[in-house]
Design a protein around this motif. Sequence first.
Motif, short mmCIF file in Angstrom:
data_model
loop_
_atom_site.label_atom_id
_atom_site.label_comp_id
_atom_site.label_asym_id
_atom_site.label_seq_id
_atom_site.Cartn_x
_atom_site.Cartn_y
_atom_site.Cartn_z
N THR A 2 0.83 -1.12 -0.05
CA THR A 2 -0.02 -0.20 0.16
C THR A 2 0.89 1.32 0.11
O THR A 2 2.03 1.27 0.68
CB THR A 2 -0.81 0.07 1.11
N THR A 4 0.52 5.50 0.36
CA THR A 4 -0.62 6.65 0.50
C THR A 4 0.14 8.06 0.21
O THR A 4 1.28 8.25 0.64
CB THR A 4 -0.88 6.73 2.05
N ALA A 6 -0.04 12.34 0.54
CA ALA A 6 -0.63 13.39 1.46
C ALA A 6 -0.41 14.90 0.83
O ALA A 6 0.87 15.08 0.10
CB ALA A 6 -0.03 13.22 2.73
N HIS A 390 4.07 8.18 1.18
CA HIS A 390 4.37 6.76 2.08
C HIS A 390 4.18 5.43 1.33
O HIS A 390 3.37 5.28 1.14
CB HIS A 390 3.55 6.99 3.50
N ALA A 391 5.38 5.31 1.10
CA ALA A 391 5.43 3.79 0.38
C ALA A 391 6.57 2.86 0.82
O ALA A 391 7.56 3.10 1.34
CB ALA A 391 5.40 3.94 -1.12
N GLU A 431 -1.47 -0.95 -3.76
CA GLU A 431 -2.72 -0.10 -3.70
C GLU A 431 -2.40 1.45 -3.59
O GLU A 431 -1.90 1.72 -2.32
CB GLU A 431 -3.64 -0.65 -2.60
N LEU A 432 -2.75 2.34 -4.33
CA LEU A 432 -2.63 3.54 -3.89
C LEU A 432 -3.84 4.30 -3.30
O LEU A 432 -4.92 4.32 -3.93
CB LEU A 432 -2.28 4.36 -5.41
N HIS A 433 -3.61 5.06 -2.00
CA HIS A 433 -4.70 5.70 -1.46
C HIS A 433 -4.34 7.36 -1.61
O HIS A 433 -3.17 7.73 -1.09
CB HIS A 433 -4.72 5.36 -0.08
N LEU A 434 -5.42 8.03 -2.30
CA LEU A 434 -5.20 9.66 -2.14
C LEU A 434 -5.72 10.01 -0.72
O LEU A 434 -6.41 9.22 -0.23
CB LEU A 434 -5.86 10.06 -3.25
N PRO A 435 -5.44 11.27 -0.55
CA PRO A 435 -5.95 12.08 0.70
C PRO A 435 -7.43 11.99 0.61
O PRO A 435 -8.08 11.70 -0.51
CB PRO A 435 -5.32 13.37 0.81
N ARG A 477 -11.34 8.32 1.04
CA ARG A 477 -10.10 8.21 0.17
C ARG A 477 -10.23 7.48 -0.88
O ARG A 477 -10.68 6.30 -1.26
CB ARG A 477 -9.19 7.54 1.01
N ARG A 479 -8.97 5.46 -4.43
CA ARG A 479 -7.89 4.41 -4.44
C ARG A 479 -8.14 3.87 -5.75
O ARG A 479 -8.97 3.70 -6.47
CB ARG A 479 -8.67 3.63 -3.24
#
Length: 496
Positions: A2, A4, A6, A390-391, A431-435, A477, A479
Amino acid sequence: MTATLAYTPDHVLAPVRRRLFGSFVEHLGRCVHTGIHEPDHPTADEDGFRGDVLALTRELGVELVRYPGGNFVSGYRWEDGIGPHADRPVRRDPAWRSIETNQVGIDEFARWARKADVEIMYAINLGTRGVAEALDVHEYLNHPGGTHLSDLRRANGTDQPHDVRLWCLGNELDGPWQTGHKTAHEYGRLAAETARALRQAEPDLELVACGSSHSRMPTFGQWESTVLELCYDLVDHISLHAYYDPLDDDVDSFLASAVDMDRFIDRVVATADAVGARLKSDKRITLSFDEWNVWYLSRFQADPPTEWRTAPPLIEDTYDVTDAVVVGNLLISLLRHADRVAAACQAQLVNAIAPIRTEPGGPAWRQTTFHPFALTSRLARGHVLHTSVHAPTTPTTRYGDVPVVDAVATHDHDGTTTVFAVNRHRTQPVELHLPPHPAHVTEAWLLHDQDPTAVNTAHHPDRVQPRPLTTDTTDGRPRAVLPPVSWCAITLRDTP
Ligand code: AHR
């Protein structure tokens, strides 16, 4: 895995400078002849420019084009390329061991640039020439009229000045391969005197001093320092050049090439600011990354041209999906440095290490690397945001542990945010999580292929192209899953 991101829309780094979407047309191989210009081509217009290449140039979203070189410029006499075509001399080009017909010169190129709607960045020859010839070409290009050279331009069919704003003071003069190679002191003095003379003629030109040809040059750092000490107050920008080559089949390091670009930019900024501090100057020099790309340079060096030929097919690298992901990541690096990088040119535009390829008399097509450039130019709008990632990391031989994901976001005043991201891992999806965004995705594109070595060719021109990326929202979020070796762009619009 994952990752994330910011960022917030009010934490702005710099405007998206449109000059970051620059390209380069050099008299090299088939970039000019049978690239942008081919009078006998079925799509050629009244000036002999290929209509298919012009259309692709516009689609690519190019804003600025450097011309006429490159290594070529260091032996070039600009006046060979003006006036009646039958009178133009055929010359040797020692840089690329080619024959130059001079059937395209600055007046033709400026006409092409107007049709393509791009700004010209003009490089002058400081290899075999100096201040007088720089003043001459400036008079020809920019002086309104009433002098010998400006009237010659008018007599040659261009009434209004070409009004070139951005000028490179030579090319790669730190390199021993350069015609007229110089020491930093020799070059710094020549650049200073050329800049002084050009500013006497037209004070508000933007001038680029030559920095290092790449960051592994033995003189890197010292070169910038010496050159800038000699011309700090006279120039606006210092140049950087960098080409990335998957040497020794080290694909993990190759995929992390943007780490090297980041470091290179940071080091040149530090060096320029150190000179400014020594000179007690408040002026800040900005950077012109006027040559960057993927280039299988080792293949060219193993098989350089031996015969003198006109428009030979030189350095026509065919780019695969991995190359396109690296190009997309290099654009992320350039955007991330938009506070100090004022201009950047992908080298080059057509055929020679280029996003556009042509066959003489035949089709033009988009290489894989065309797509991240075109999408970034279209979607990066407004301001670049401070973006943190953050990866997990992955080991590389050349750059140590590097984050698997790299990304940057831009935000426009109309409420549109675009995230550009890469997954540099060769086997693992991320898995990419946006704010959390009170926003909905308006478009999302993925550049990826099950086969990372897939390419586009004249027969299969659209084998590799961006495809819609599936996104969803979890806990507010947005994703998306990025497959291994992939690049993506996700645009969101704020919901009122
Ligand atoms: O873009 C190809 C060549 O790379 C340019 O002519 C030169 O400036 C650089 O070394």
